[in-house]
Design an enzyme around this catalytic site. Structure first.
Site, short mmCIF file in Angstrom:
data_model
loop_
_atom_site.label_atom_id
_atom_site.label_comp_id
_atom_site.label_asym_id
_atom_site.label_seq_id
_atom_site.Cartn_x
_atom_site.Cartn_y
_atom_site.Cartn_z
N GLN A 1 1.03 -0.98 -0.01
CA GLN A 1 -0.18 -0.29 0.28
C GLN A 1 1.19 1.06 0.12
O GLN A 1 1.87 0.92 0.98
CB GLN A 1 -1.04 -0.20 1.12
CG GLN A 1 -2.11 1.69 1.25
CD GLN A 1 -3.07 1.18 2.28
OE1 GLN A 1 -2.40 1.99 3.61
NE2 GLN A 1 -3.57 0.91 2.36
N TYR B 1 -7.20 11.26 3.03
CA TYR B 1 -5.90 11.82 3.20
C TYR B 1 -5.58 12.39 1.89
O TYR B 1 -6.71 12.78 1.01
CB TYR B 1 -4.94 10.88 2.59
CG TYR B 1 -4.54 9.89 4.68
CD1 TYR B 1 -4.93 10.74 5.53
CD2 TYR B 1 -3.26 9.55 4.84
CE1 TYR B 1 -4.09 9.78 6.85
CE2 TYR B 1 -2.68 8.42 5.36
CZ TYR B 1 -3.08 9.27 6.52
OH TYR B 1 -2.85 8.44 7.90
N ARG C 1 -7.71 1.49 -2.48
CA ARG C 1 -8.72 2.44 -0.89
C ARG C 1 -9.67 3.59 -0.92
O ARG C 1 -8.92 4.29 -0.85
CB ARG C 1 -7.75 1.91 0.02
CG ARG C 1 -8.33 1.86 2.00
CD ARG C 1 -7.08 1.41 2.99
NE ARG C 1 -7.70 1.21 3.58
CZ ARG C 1 -8.19 0.74 4.63
NH1 ARG C 1 -9.30 -0.57 3.62
NH2 ARG C 1 -8.91 0.77 5.61
N CYS D 1 -9.66 -10.60 18.97
CA CYS D 1 -8.86 -8.85 18.97
C CYS D 1 -10.12 -8.76 20.09
O CYS D 1 -11.55 -8.26 19.88
CB CYS D 1 -9.31 -8.56 17.90
SG CYS D 1 -8.71 -6.56 18.00
N CYS E 1 -1.86 -1.13 19.69
CA CYS E 1 -2.09 -1.50 18.37
C CYS E 1 -1.75 0.55 17.80
O CYS E 1 -0.52 0.78 18.46
CB CYS E 1 -3.03 -2.16 17.64
SG CYS E 1 -4.84 -1.15 17.84
N LYS F 1 -19.11 -5.56 25.04
CA LYS F 1 -17.54 -5.68 26.13
C LYS F 1 -18.35 -7.85 25.74
O LYS F 1 -17.19 -7.89 26.24
CB LYS F 1 -18.16 -5.33 27.89
CG LYS F 1 -17.90 -4.09 27.59
CD LYS F 1 -17.13 -3.77 29.59
CE LYS F 1 -16.53 -2.33 29.06
NZ LYS F 1 -16.53 -2.58 31.05
#
Length: 656
Positions: free
Chosen positions: A114, A186, A234, A354, A361, A442
């Site tokens: 990328q 971006y 993307r 996760c 992270c 949760k």
């Protein structure tokens, strides 16, 4: 005709659809699972990838993923204004990039580079140019008082030359595909979107002009790499803020990109203005961006990829709908690099979930500008150094406390071949971490506790619940190593009325439920805010009282965006700069910053003033058995789950 065991597993696997081979352009992926691009902060200062970064990606290739898209690499340092990446503008980085590609290829995975021309107005002013660049003179995201410098047409042409060099870099290094980063507001997105593109030249104004920068990028890459190397793009199809691009606005764009020669589209939602959709926390739930696929499918015929907190179940549902061809997993691949292999082998119960917590992270990148890790997987980016190896000298390990730290210590010690016994005085695994995981947001914490239970059972760890150990217990004397993971206890200030029957500690509130309709939560940290949101979702009228000037100060900044929005949407009242001075049967009396006093009516009052280490037992054990004792997690220092799990991991790894 005979079939192998693996082939039979595949045929019997309800997730078999995810393991079909699928093409992007002329490239064939062995399955429909793709690792989403995420920055690692592992590249070296000279622009080459580090051994830590290469080992990180290789471990995920070994785990069975179909393709890895590496985190965005910037065209050059000047336009980047972001974190460290490989220097795709310099051939000196090619050899290490080749090592990366070949170590990924060893395991049958494809690898995609990328590449981004820069962050534009989202750039940090102290990195790269002093003043960020953009499509137009836009305010900088991080400092709206700073106005970005609009790129000149000559600079755009220079950027296209940089794209050609970067594309050749990727091809020479051995990458299988290139993904253009046109995402998240971006630089490319700033050209595409009217809210940021106010140009009047050939790169602004009409739809075609606004898309010119992106289309020229595609054309430049295609000319550089030839007809066979796939190009992905993307793009966020739904910015989700007023004035941003909507799904309807995005459809002509993706049609144009397909015509320009893009081989696949990587689609989701969000922008920096809605940053919680770029790094979706647990508050947004599973598959929170899958919704963009249905409309996109109507407008293009090339393959679609989608990310956004997917589970195996949501991935299967999305692929079966026909609206998406590949499902992307980002943080799940960080948490468990063997996730695809386990799913393929019908071992769904072995997949470590996760938590979507963002703490170790992106949180490490934001808060510490250092390489990523993971709350539930301490081996991330340390794969070479933190290998779990079998011992030739098993020891007897006693773990006191079955919270996340104790569970991780027990799991890793058992994987190393030691004899492990866990003791906890409560009825269930998980400690306080598990007790408070009652809200719908949760669920993944509950899944993690379940996962630990499955792993300890498979590893023959003896778990003794409803069992309290004291310092004189012979069990401790007989142990070779003692891990104390007894957690923390609530901090309760000396406030008149705090012992009243209608006052509950936050842990008791989760464990036993909350009666009444008007609830006051005293304490606006993460625990108090989560509890308030859970009760508001149940339809209760909730007020948070916080002594400081803002709530959720201890919540990771991206998560806080979602949390505060949902508190507002569920009509939770936030009373900041307000000190609790007393509690009685009518409610909570608070003193505001200006000295005025007010009664907040309440049927039930919940105290969430924080926690403190429970030190008596750990100190007593250390005093008697110091050499063989390690104290883990909150029993040593109150922190978040990552600290407990990591210290549990380290304790077990330290056993020789």
């Amino acid at each position: 005709m005979t079939t192998t065991v693996l082939e039979r597993v595949k045929m019997e696997n309800q997730y078999a659809k995810l393991f079909e081979a699928m093409k992007i352009g002329k490239m064939t992926l062995k399955n429909r699972l793709v690792m989403a691009p995420m920055g690692t902060f592992t590249p070296m200062q000279d622009g080459t990838e580090s051994e830590e970064g290469i080992a990180y990606y290789e471990e995920r290739a070994r785990g069975g993923i179909g393709m890895i898209i590496i985190g965005a690499q910037f065209l050059n340092e000047k336009t980047a204004q972001g974190g460290p990446t490989m220097s795709v503008d310099n051939n000196r980085a090619i050899p290490k990039a080749t090592v990366l590609c070949e170590r990924v290829h060893r395991w049958g995975a494809k690898i995609c580079a990328q590449i981004s021309p820069g962050t534009g107005r989202n750039g940090m002013p102290d990195i790269g140019e002093r003043v960020p660049i953009s499509s137009s003179e836009n305010p900088s995201f991080y400092n709206p008082e700073m106005i970005c410098r609009a790129l000149s047409t000559e600079e755009i042409k220079d950027i296209m030359k940089d794209w050609a060099q970067a594309a050749l870099f990727a091809k020479k290094a051995g990458f299988d595909a290139i993904e253009i980063h046109g995402h998240a507001g971006y630089l490319i997105d700033q050209f595409l979107s009217p809210i940021w593109n106010k140009r009047t030249d050939e790169y602004g104004g009409s739809f075609e002009n606004r898309a010119r920068f992106a289309v020229e990028t595609v054309q430049t890459i295609r000319e550089a790499v030839g007809p066979d190397m796939p190009i992905l793009f993307r793009i966020s199809l739904d910015h989700r803020f007023e004035g941003g691009r909507t799904i309807e606005d995005s459809m002509p764009l993706i049609e144009l990109l397909e015509k320009a020669g893009v081989d696949a589209l990587d689609i989701d939602a969000g922008a920096y203005e809605t940053m919680d959709f770029i790094f979706p926390p647990s508050y947004l739930g599973d598959a929170c961006m899958g919704y963009v696929c249905e409309e996109a499918r109507k407008h293009v015929s090339i393959p679609l990829l989608n990310a956004g907190s997917h589970t195996p179940e949501t991935a299967l549902q999305l692929v079966n709908s026909g609206n998406c061809d590949f499902v992307m997993f980002g943080r799940q691949m960080i948490a468990d690099p063997e996730f695809p292999k386990k799913l393929m082998e019908n071992r769904r119960e072995d997949i470590r979930p996760c938590l979507l917590c963002n703490e170790e992270c992106i949180g490490r990148v934001f808060n510490r500008t250092t390489q990523i890790s993971c709350t539930v997987n301490p081996q991330v980016c340390m794969e070479k150094y933190f290998q779990i190896e079998k011992t030739s000298s098993p020891q007897n390990i006693v773990v006191i406390g079955a919270g996340p730290g104790g569970l991780e210590a027990a799991r890793v010690a058992a994987l190393k071949g030691h004899h492990v016994t866990v003791y906890d005085k409560s009825e269930t695994l998980g400690g306080t971490f598990g007790v408070i995981a009652t809200g719908p947001f949760k669920k993944r914490i509950r899944d993690l506790i379940t996962w630990y239970g499955v792993q300890l059972s498979k590893l023959n760890v003896q778990v003794n619940l409803n069992t309290e150990i004291n310092v004189d217990d012979p069990i401790l004397e007989a142990a070779d190593k003692i891990f104390v993971a007894t957690g923390a206890v609530p901090f309760v200030p000396n406030i008149p009325g705090i012992e009243s029957s209608h006052v509950l500690g936050v842990v008791d509130a989760h464990q036993n439920g909350v009666e009444g309709e008007k609830i006051v939560v005293c304490g606006g940290g993460m625990s108090g805010c989560d509890t308030a949101l859970e009760l508001a979702l149940e339809g209760k009228q909730v007020t948070i009282v916080e002594m400081l000037s803002e709530c959720a100060r201890d919540v990771m900044v991206i998560n806080k965006i979602s949390l505060m929005r949902q508190l507002a949407e569920n009509n939770v009242t936030l009373l900041t700069d307000s000190k609790v001075v007393s509690v009685d049967e009518t409610g909570v009396t608070i003193e505001k910053k200006d000295g005025t006093v007010e009664l907040v009516p309440a049927d039930t009052v919940i105290t969430a003033f924080g926690q403190k280490p429970s030190t008596d037992f750990p100190d007593a054990v250390r005093k008697q058995y110091n050499i063989k004792t390690t104290v883990i997690g909150d029993a040593e220092k109150v922190s978040k789950a990552a600290n407990a799990i990591h210290t549990g991991f380290y304790a077990a790894m330290a056993i020789e």
